[in-house]
Design a protein around this motif. Structure first.
Motif: not given
Length: 394
Positions: A356-360
């Motif tokens: 979630x964090x890396x893609x966002x």
């Protein structure tokens, strides 16, 4: 039971195994896969049932266990204590102790650190085309696991090398060179962790190794060998899955020209789940029968193996409407990318947080991101991940 023949290393299959999965699902709940010499389940209902059926498990029945060849002794010395390869009561004890240290609260508390890491990696992206895998997808999970364990960031590349060598043992292309490399990596990795564990016993810190040392359940603690195997498993399984999911996910999002709105904080969770469903990192997971079992018209004798096709189950039209279509707005429904039942991935909450964090952040910071060349999947089966992912920021 119908039969199928498909080499898992055949280039066209490696690039797109999903047409074969669709054909196999139509052949019945169990299909005999000639190259593996065992039945395989391709539909969601059968795969899910087998994952939860306690009459099947990962640990080889004792009467079938064979001493490993001498050149693989170091590798199997680690595997002998890995909870992924064990069943109750040892699995229950190990997983319970690990969950006392690997808590959801501890994982959630890592979010700011993961965000800072992603920003730092994106800051270092070059101006021209570059391979996103070594620049980002590989770095995020290995550094996160290293920090979680309390290992210095400077060890990340070495941890990655050991992990890749050991995980190659589960690939269809395995040969003697892969085996020798894996055994050497296992010996070096275990020796490093043994020294590190002893250091933490003498000087505790706020890291997972220290918490694993302290974890106790009904008077039981992890032995040093169990602790080493657990740390190696957390790195190998967690790193491999997250790298491939990040790479596959970015590829899919760019190829599908996904609306950036799918990556905003309010919707990113659903998008990650759709990525995991649509193109998961692990495609095949095997289990042994522990007693005679009648299932889907087939009789399994004790010790017989069955292949569970996780990626095929995730595209079952009996569960998902138009499953071959990538749809981040799809209503949520549990997929099998992380398994189910007793061996559901213990690192799934951390992997989902990282994704979630890396893609966002990637698409927020790089709104013009595009593919610089057509992505190509690597010959890694049973895993499914890219050889490289060349992108450009504009």
């Amino acid at each position: 039971m119908q039969h199928l023949s498909q080499s898992p290393t055949e280039p066209a299959f490696v690039q797109d195994p999903y047409p074969l999965y669709a054909r196999a699902r139509a052949m019945g709940p169990l299909v005999w896969w000639e190259e593996y010499g065992m039945p395989a389940a391709f539909d969601h209902a059968t795969v899910d049932a087998l994952l939860r059926d306690r009459r099947f498990g990962r640990e080889v029945p004792p009467e079938q266990a064979e001493a490993p060849p001498a050149h693989l002794a170091a590798f199997h010395a680690v595997e002998a204590h890995s909870m992924l390869e064990l069943e109750p009561p040892r699995h229950t004890r190990l997983r319970g102790l690990v969950l006392r240290a690997f808590t959801s609260r501890r994982i959630a508390a890592m979010a700011p650190e993961i965000e800072a890491l992603c920003h730092a990696l994106i800051d270092r992206f070059p101006d021209g085309p570059f391979d996103l895998l070594p620049a980002y997808a590989q770095q995020v999970p290995v550094i996160v696991i290293a920090r979680l364990l309390g290992v210095p960031d400077s060890m990340a590349d070495q941890l990655l090398s050991w992990s890749n060598a050991m995980v190659a043992m589960y690939q269809a292309r395995r040969d003697r060179l892969i085996e020798d490399t894996a055994a050497r990596a296992a010996a070096e990795f275990a020796a490093f962790l043994r020294d590190y564990v002893e250091e933490r016993r003498a000087r505790p810190a706020d890291d997972l190794i220290t918490h694993l040392i302290a974890a106790e359940e009904e008077g039981e603690k992890l032995s040093t060998d169990e602790l080493i195997a657990t740390c190696i498993l957390l790195l190998n399984a967690g790193h491999e899955a997250t790298v491939h999911t990040l790479g596959n996910g970015v590829k899919t999002l760019l190829e599908e020209r996904t609306d950036p709105a799918a990556l905003v904080p309010e919707r990113i969770e659903g998008t990650v789940e759709e990525i995991l469903r649509f193109d998961p990192p692990l495609h095949l997971f095997t289990r042994y029968a522990y007693e005679p079992v009648e299932l889907a018209g087939h009789r399994f004798e004790r010790g017989a193996q069955v292949a569970l096709m996780l990626a095929a189950a995730n595209r079952d039209p009996a569960v998902w409407h138009s499953p071959e279509r990538f749809d981040p707005a799809r209503p949520p429904r549990a997929n099998l990318a992380f398994g189910a039942g007793l061996h559901f991935c213990v690192g799934a909450p951390l992997a989902r947080l990282e994704l979630r964090i890396a893609l966002g952040l990637l698409f927020d910071r790089c709104p013009g991101l595009r593919l610089a060349e057509r992505p190509h999947y690597a010959d890694l089966y049973h895993f499914h991940g890219l050889e490289r992912l060349m992108v450009s920021r504009r």
